[in-house]
Design a protein around this motif. Structure first.
Motif, PDB file in Angstrom:
ATOM      1  N   VAL A   1      -5.814  -4.110   5.058  1.00 45.10           N
ATOM      2  CA  VAL A   1      -6.293  -5.441   5.466  1.00 45.10           C
ATOM      3  C   VAL A   1      -7.677  -5.680   4.857  1.00 45.10           C
ATOM      4  O   VAL A   1      -7.970  -6.745   4.314  1.00 45.10           O
ATOM      5  CB  VAL A   1      -6.365  -5.551   7.007  1.00 45.10           C
ATOM      6  CG1 VAL A   1      -7.060  -6.840   7.433  1.00 45.10           C
ATOM      7  CG2 VAL A   1      -4.974  -5.475   7.626  1.00 45.10           C
ATOM      8  N   GLY A   2      -8.501  -4.660   4.877  1.00 45.25           N
ATOM      9  CA  GLY A   2      -9.879  -4.784   4.395  1.00 45.25           C
ATOM     10  C   GLY A   2      -9.995  -5.022   2.907  1.00 45.25           C
ATOM     11  O   GLY A   2     -10.873  -5.748   2.459  1.00 45.25           O
ATOM     12  N   TYR A   3      -9.107  -4.406   2.119  1.00 45.85           N
ATOM     13  CA  TYR A   3      -9.246  -4.589   0.670  1.00 45.85           C
ATOM     14  C   TYR A   3      -8.362  -5.718   0.138  1.00 45.85           C
ATOM     15  O   TYR A   3      -8.260  -5.900  -1.061  1.00 45.85           O
ATOM     16  CB  TYR A   3      -9.042  -3.269  -0.093  1.00 45.85           C
ATOM     17  CG  TYR A   3      -7.642  -2.680  -0.169  1.00 45.85           C
ATOM     18  CD1 TYR A   3      -6.618  -3.328  -0.861  1.00 45.85           C
ATOM     19  CD2 TYR A   3      -7.350  -1.454   0.388  1.00 45.85           C
ATOM     20  CE1 TYR A   3      -5.352  -2.775  -0.963  1.00 45.85           C
ATOM     21  CE2 TYR A   3      -6.081  -0.889   0.298  1.00 45.85           C
ATOM     22  CZ  TYR A   3      -5.097  -1.563  -0.381  1.00 45.85           C
ATOM     23  OH  TYR A   3      -3.847  -1.011  -0.479  1.00 45.85           O
TER      24      TYR A   3
ATOM     25  N   GLY B   1      -4.936   3.007  11.108  1.00 47.28           N
ATOM     26  CA  GLY B   1      -6.111   3.149  10.241  1.00 47.28           C
ATOM     27  C   GLY B   1      -5.791   2.772   8.803  1.00 47.28           C
ATOM     28  O   GLY B   1      -6.561   2.095   8.131  1.00 47.28           O
ATOM     29  N   ARG B   2      -4.627   3.220   8.337  1.00 48.37           N
ATOM     30  CA  ARG B   2      -4.236   2.874   6.976  1.00 48.37           C
ATOM     31  C   ARG B   2      -3.903   1.395   6.847  1.00 48.37           C
ATOM     32  O   ARG B   2      -4.128   0.783   5.817  1.00 48.37           O
ATOM     33  CB  ARG B   2      -3.030   3.712   6.547  1.00 48.37           C
ATOM     34  CG  ARG B   2      -3.395   5.184   6.371  1.00 48.37           C
ATOM     35  CD  ARG B   2      -2.281   5.923   5.671  1.00 48.37           C
ATOM     36  NE  ARG B   2      -2.576   7.344   5.604  1.00 48.37           N
ATOM     37  CZ  ARG B   2      -1.682   8.273   5.311  1.00 48.37           C
ATOM     38  NH1 ARG B   2      -0.432   7.915   5.069  1.00 48.37           N
ATOM     39  NH2 ARG B   2      -2.030   9.534   5.247  1.00 48.37           N
TER      40      ARG B   2
ATOM     41  N   ARG C   1      -8.831  -8.779   0.053  1.00 49.48           N
ATOM     42  CA  ARG C   1      -9.638  -9.909  -0.419  1.00 49.48           C
ATOM     43  C   ARG C   1      -9.489 -11.156   0.457  1.00 49.48           C
ATOM     44  O   ARG C   1     -10.001 -12.224   0.128  1.00 49.48           O
ATOM     45  CB  ARG C   1      -9.358 -10.269  -1.885  1.00 49.48           C
ATOM     46  CG  ARG C   1      -9.713  -9.142  -2.838  1.00 49.48           C
ATOM     47  CD  ARG C   1      -9.480  -9.505  -4.277  1.00 49.48           C
ATOM     48  NE  ARG C   1      -9.732  -8.360  -5.146  1.00 49.48           N
ATOM     49  CZ  ARG C   1     -10.943  -7.976  -5.536  1.00 49.48           C
ATOM     50  NH1 ARG C   1     -12.006  -8.676  -5.188  1.00 49.48           N
ATOM     51  NH2 ARG C   1     -11.097  -6.926  -6.310  1.00 49.48           N
ATOM     52  N   ALA C   2      -8.764 -11.026   1.556  1.00 50.12           N
ATOM     53  CA  ALA C   2      -8.707 -12.132   2.507  1.00 50.12           C
ATOM     54  C   ALA C   2      -9.993 -12.134   3.324  1.00 50.12           C
ATOM     55  O   ALA C   2     -10.678 -11.117   3.426  1.00 50.12           O
ATOM     56  CB  ALA C   2      -7.505 -11.966   3.426  1.00 50.12           C
ATOM     57  N   ARG C   3     -10.305 -13.306   3.916  1.00 53.08           N
ATOM     58  CA  ARG C   3     -11.480 -13.361   4.780  1.00 53.08           C
ATOM     59  C   ARG C   3     -11.117 -12.803   6.148  1.00 53.08           C
ATOM     60  O   ARG C   3     -10.414 -13.445   6.915  1.00 53.08           O
ATOM     61  CB  ARG C   3     -11.984 -14.803   4.881  1.00 53.08           C
ATOM     62  CG  ARG C   3     -12.648 -15.276   3.598  1.00 53.08           C
ATOM     63  CD  ARG C   3     -12.826 -16.755   3.586  1.00 53.08           C
ATOM     64  NE  ARG C   3     -11.533 -17.418   3.563  1.00 53.08           N
ATOM     65  CZ  ARG C   3     -11.368 -18.724   3.594  1.00 53.08           C
ATOM     66  NH1 ARG C   3     -12.425 -19.522   3.685  1.00 53.08           N
ATOM     67  NH2 ARG C   3     -10.171 -19.258   3.541  1.00 53.08           N
ATOM     68  N   ILE C   4     -11.573 -11.612   6.422  1.00 52.66           N
ATOM     69  CA  ILE C   4     -11.264 -10.986   7.710  1.00 52.66           C
ATOM     70  C   ILE C   4     -12.555 -10.441   8.304  1.00 52.66           C
ATOM     71  O   ILE C   4     -13.532 -10.210   7.601  1.00 52.66           O
ATOM     72  CB  ILE C   4     -10.254  -9.823   7.569  1.00 52.66           C
ATOM     73  CG1 ILE C   4     -10.883  -8.646   6.788  1.00 52.66           C
ATOM     74  CG2 ILE C   4      -8.991 -10.252   6.889  1.00 52.66           C
ATOM     75  CD1 ILE C   4     -11.127  -7.446   7.626  1.00 52.66           C
TER      76      ILE C   4
ATOM     77  N   ILE D   1      -5.314  -1.101   8.621  1.00 54.90           N
ATOM     78  CA  ILE D   1      -6.543  -1.903   8.622  1.00 54.90           C
ATOM     79  C   ILE D   1      -7.334  -1.669   7.333  1.00 54.90           C
ATOM     80  O   ILE D   1      -8.027  -2.568   6.851  1.00 54.90           O
ATOM     81  CB  ILE D   1      -7.398  -1.636   9.888  1.00 54.90           C
ATOM     82  CG1 ILE D   1      -8.378  -2.812  10.115  1.00 54.90           C
ATOM     83  CG2 ILE D   1      -8.142  -0.313   9.822  1.00 54.90           C
ATOM     84  CD1 ILE D   1      -9.121  -2.756  11.442  1.00 54.90           C
ATOM     85  N   HIS D   2      -7.198  -0.503   6.710  1.00 52.81           N
ATOM     86  CA  HIS D   2      -7.911  -0.291   5.450  1.00 52.81           C
ATOM     87  C   HIS D   2      -7.319  -1.190   4.362  1.00 52.81           C
ATOM     88  O   HIS D   2      -8.040  -1.740   3.532  1.00 52.81           O
ATOM     89  CB  HIS D   2      -7.978   1.196   5.066  1.00 52.81           C
ATOM     90  CG  HIS D   2      -7.145   1.619   3.918  1.00 52.81           C
ATOM     91  ND1 HIS D   2      -5.852   2.046   4.069  1.00 52.81           N
ATOM     92  CD2 HIS D   2      -7.387   1.670   2.591  1.00 52.81           C
ATOM     93  CE1 HIS D   2      -5.341   2.351   2.875  1.00 52.81           C
ATOM     94  NE2 HIS D   2      -6.244   2.132   1.973  1.00 52.81           N
TER      95      HIS D   2
ATOM     96  N   SER E   1       0.823  -1.208   0.000  1.00 51.67           N
ATOM     97  CA  SER E   1       0.000   0.000   0.000  1.00 51.67           C
ATOM     98  C   SER E   1       0.860   1.263   0.000  1.00 51.67           C
ATOM     99  O   SER E   1       1.684   1.483   0.893  1.00 51.67           O
ATOM    100  CB  SER E   1      -0.905   0.016   1.238  1.00 51.67           C
ATOM    101  OG  SER E   1      -1.333   1.340   1.504  1.00 51.67           O
ATOM    102  N   ALA E   2       0.657   2.105  -1.001  1.00 52.41           N
ATOM    103  CA  ALA E   2       1.413   3.353  -1.093  1.00 52.41           C
ATOM    104  C   ALA E   2       1.149   4.230   0.129  1.00 52.41           C
ATOM    105  O   ALA E   2       2.045   4.923   0.613  1.00 52.41           O
ATOM    106  CB  ALA E   2       1.055   4.092  -2.377  1.00 52.41           C
ATOM    107  N   LEU E   3      -0.090   4.191   0.637  1.00 50.90           N
ATOM    108  CA  LEU E   3      -0.420   5.036   1.790  1.00 50.90           C
ATOM    109  C   LEU E   3       0.234   4.536   3.070  1.00 50.90           C
ATOM    110  O   LEU E   3       0.706   5.332   3.884  1.00 50.90           O
ATOM    111  CB  LEU E   3      -1.938   5.101   1.974  1.00 50.90           C
ATOM    112  CG  LEU E   3      -2.615   6.121   1.072  1.00 50.90           C
ATOM    113  CD1 LEU E   3      -4.114   5.940   1.122  1.00 50.90           C
ATOM    114  CD2 LEU E   3      -2.237   7.534   1.494  1.00 50.90           C
TER     115      LEU E   3
ATOM    116  N   GLU F   1     -13.538  -7.240  10.630  1.00 50.41           N
ATOM    117  CA  GLU F   1     -13.002  -6.002  11.175  1.00 50.41           C
ATOM    118  C   GLU F   1     -12.953  -6.011  12.698  1.00 50.41           C
ATOM    119  O   GLU F   1     -11.962  -5.615  13.310  1.00 50.41           O
ATOM    120  CB  GLU F   1     -13.906  -4.860  10.672  1.00 50.41           C
ATOM    121  CG  GLU F   1     -13.551  -3.489  11.156  1.00 50.41           C
ATOM    122  CD  GLU F   1     -14.535  -2.447  10.605  1.00 50.41           C
ATOM    123  OE1 GLU F   1     -15.270  -2.745   9.640  1.00 50.41           O
ATOM    124  OE2 GLU F   1     -14.569  -1.336  11.148  1.00 50.41           O
TER     125      GLU F   1
END
Lengths: 417, 417
Positions: A329-331, A323-324, A333-336, A326-327, A308-310, A338
């Motif tokens: 982590v969210g995208y 925050g960056r 495509r793994a089954r997570i 976990i965002h 992630s560049a951010l 939050e």
């Protein structure tokens, strides 16, 4: 590594029966006298193994090395920096074969016993007019225990050479592993690309070596990322000549497991050195994903965060920005879920159950101010884990990679474009 | 768009029967008087549709808006900037519901008739103490034809507001579409995130609107990338109140197709405006992949090229570096054959059949020196294509994204962390 070993001198030339050399051809810049053509040679036949880029655009030397490895075992490696010989069509394959021939003939080897690697700019033909006259000198300079010249000849945007050698006992026989690596891996593949050569005097059959190398690469070089770009030239080649003596290792035997552990350790040290020397890198970050449902879920999360560049920008700024993380982590495509995600930075909780943890921000900032730190992402959904080694992304990285125009100007002078 | 239309004033407030307003709460910074809370309201019931981030970490307002859309149609949208209300757990959902209630009550609507959006930093609770007292003023300020305040209230790291409105004839009935967008999409999701509100006075049933919106989003907002990071808050909400009169559109009818074309055009204009206003962006690059075996192959290639840090760095440097483009094509996992790939930059051949084309380098450099240019990648393997809109990556982007510490300091002052 949990058995005794010693660090020794000599890098890729340290194991018994290996000779190395390097010369200067001026491939990138005719006016420069830096080393840019290297040779690794075993005095006796070898077991050999190689892993290469999975990019569908493969450089000519990658194609030739793969083809040679299919025909049998290698006994030598010839490599140049300053030009990747990628996207060079039929001419590229002719040139890569000519590099093999150039050292095979004076060494009395078959062309197919030579592995070939190139690293540098993509899309420009190799200036063979400056390479061909140098093969004689390259072979004549071959000598023992000097891997340093090889390590120096293959670097491009690297700021330093990266080599290692160790010795250890394998059931009473003293054996050695030596290696060197250049650049970049996925750091900066178009100018750099990762090349790694490893030699060992351990005695083991080719099939056993090839399987072991695949496993070790998966858990070392495949675990690093700087900029997420995969090269056209990535190559890891391992030669094992058995010169240390002793009976051949048996696959899955105790000695084989010990050798695997040592080889993995060497590869991981070299892989980490690549990240630490990444282009304009200021942070070395270990990202451990634990508690995933499956290995693949853990891998997806680690890769998303490390690419992630951010996230990388915030590491560059010394900002413990969960925050960056976990965002990403969210995208991934793994089954997570939050609400189950915990994030620890340097052992301190930054996020618990998807929410901000009570750790004072200043404590977290202290951790990420350091040049190296570890982030543990607990998904709390299972028992699979995955670890990656990554870096920050700096304004200087972008600036450094803005233009390769100088390469083109030289190629124009050479009459190649 | 290949039928006549006029650009009109008023943005999201331009269509008949829509009222808008915005106020200042000081959400990010209590000392600032910039607008940061906005309201869009239809005087009559609406058909409505929404598309939201596919990130598994979804902000509370995304969850609440999705839930409200499942219950029926929306008639109003309330949105804030300065805080994403993401990773805020149960409190976040309570706060998002309170935002809906805050405008629903004075407007005489049900809570579920209000869509809610937030944008800003992740992981910090919304300072409702400064938001709640402002709902009354927000509702009392509602007025027609002033979408500009909404466009202004939702921006964060954007350098300018982005809004549009058009009118056109639909089988004799004059209709209007208005829209505004903020930030970022995948540009800078943790500080920014993309929010887009579109209003129209076209008369059409909800089911028809929802399908049309999905199709249009796929071919506009899903085609842009700045930094490859996907937000926790991305939301596109469309309200259609039918105030222009005329019979309801029928799905797949001629008028529906015309409306779809107009809506797609509006969304694409807004999407491109997002890229052009990307954080510290200096280049707007259209990447067309043609001749792919399948749509998915074309998409993979476009995404790999548009997300490559090295390709983006070279765009920043005005370097027509086709070698980096083809290396990204190669690792895209699409089915490609290196020797069939052509790359044209601004209509000039840079790479033909995987090799350097004869176009003089200086001609190509002239193309990429411009602030906007187009790259066509021909895979020559089939007839599928895919177009994306992307930007360069600049040293200033990294620098800009190094730290969000200021947010935390304010949250500490607010007693929220």
């Amino acid at each position: 590594m949990d058995f005794p070993f010693s660090r020794i001198q000599g890098g890729v030339g340290a194991p018994k029966g290996f000779l190395t050399s390097a010369v200067s051809c001026g491939i990138k810049n005719p006016a420069s006298d830096r080393l840019d053509l290297a040779l690794v040679y075993s005095e006796s036949p070898c077991a050999s193994a190689g892993t290469f880029t999975t990019n569908r655009v493969r450089a000519a030397p990658v194609r030739v090395s793969q083809s040679n490895l299919r025909k049998g075992d290698l006994r030598a490696i010839v490599a140049n920096s300053g030009n990747a010989n990628a996207c060079t069509g039929v001419q590229g394959v002719t040139d890569a074969n000519a590099m093999c021939d150039g050292v095979a003939k004076p060494l009395g080897l078959k062309r197919s016993e030579v592995g070939v690697c190139s690293t540098g700019v993509i899309g420009l033909p190799l200036p063979m007019v400056r390479v061909t006259p140098k093969f004689e000198e390259l072979v004549s300079k071959l000598g023992p225990k000097n891997g340093a010249d090889v390590a120096a000849a293959i670097i491009t945007s690297d700021t330093r050479t990266k080599e290692i050698a160790i010795s250890f006992d394998l059931d009473g026989t003293r054996v050695r592993i030596g290696g060197c690596v250049k650049g970049a891996g996925m750091i900066s593949p178009s100018m750099a690309t990762m090349l790694c050569f490893i030699t060992t005097d351990v005695n083991l059959p080719s099939a056993c070596l090839r399987k072991t190398v695949l496993e070790c690469v998966e858990e070392s070089f495949n675990r690093i990322t700087i900029d997420g770009d995969m090269s056209t030239n990535d190559s890891v080649i391992v030669l094992a000549n058995g010169a240390a003596g002793g009976a051949p290792l048996r696959r899955n035997g105790k000695r084989c497991k010990q050798f695997r552990e040592a080889l993995h350790w060497v590869m991981l040290e070299l892989a980490k050195a690549v990240v630490r020397d990444g282009e304009r890198v200021t942070k070395f970050v270990t990202v451990k994903v634990v508690g995933a449902k499956t290995y693949l879920d853990a891998k997806k999360v680690a890769e998303a965060v490390c690419k992630s560049a951010l996230v990388k920008s915030s590491w560059n700024g010394g900002d413990p920005n969960w925050g960056r993380i976990i965002h990403a982590v969210g995208y991934s495509r793994a089954r997570i879920r939050e609400e189950l995600v915990d994030i620890h930075i340097g052992g301190k909780a930054a996020c618990l159950g998807g929410l901000q943890a009570p750790t004072p921000m200043d404590e977290l900032r202290e951790v990420v101010a350091a040049p190296e730190f570890e982030i543990v992402i607990s998904l709390n959904q299972g028992s699979a884990d995955y670890t990656m080694y990554s870096s920050d992304l700096s304004p200087e990285y972008i600036d450094f990679n803005r233009s390769e125009y100088a390469y083109w100007k030289q190629a124009r002078k050479d009459g190649l474009v």
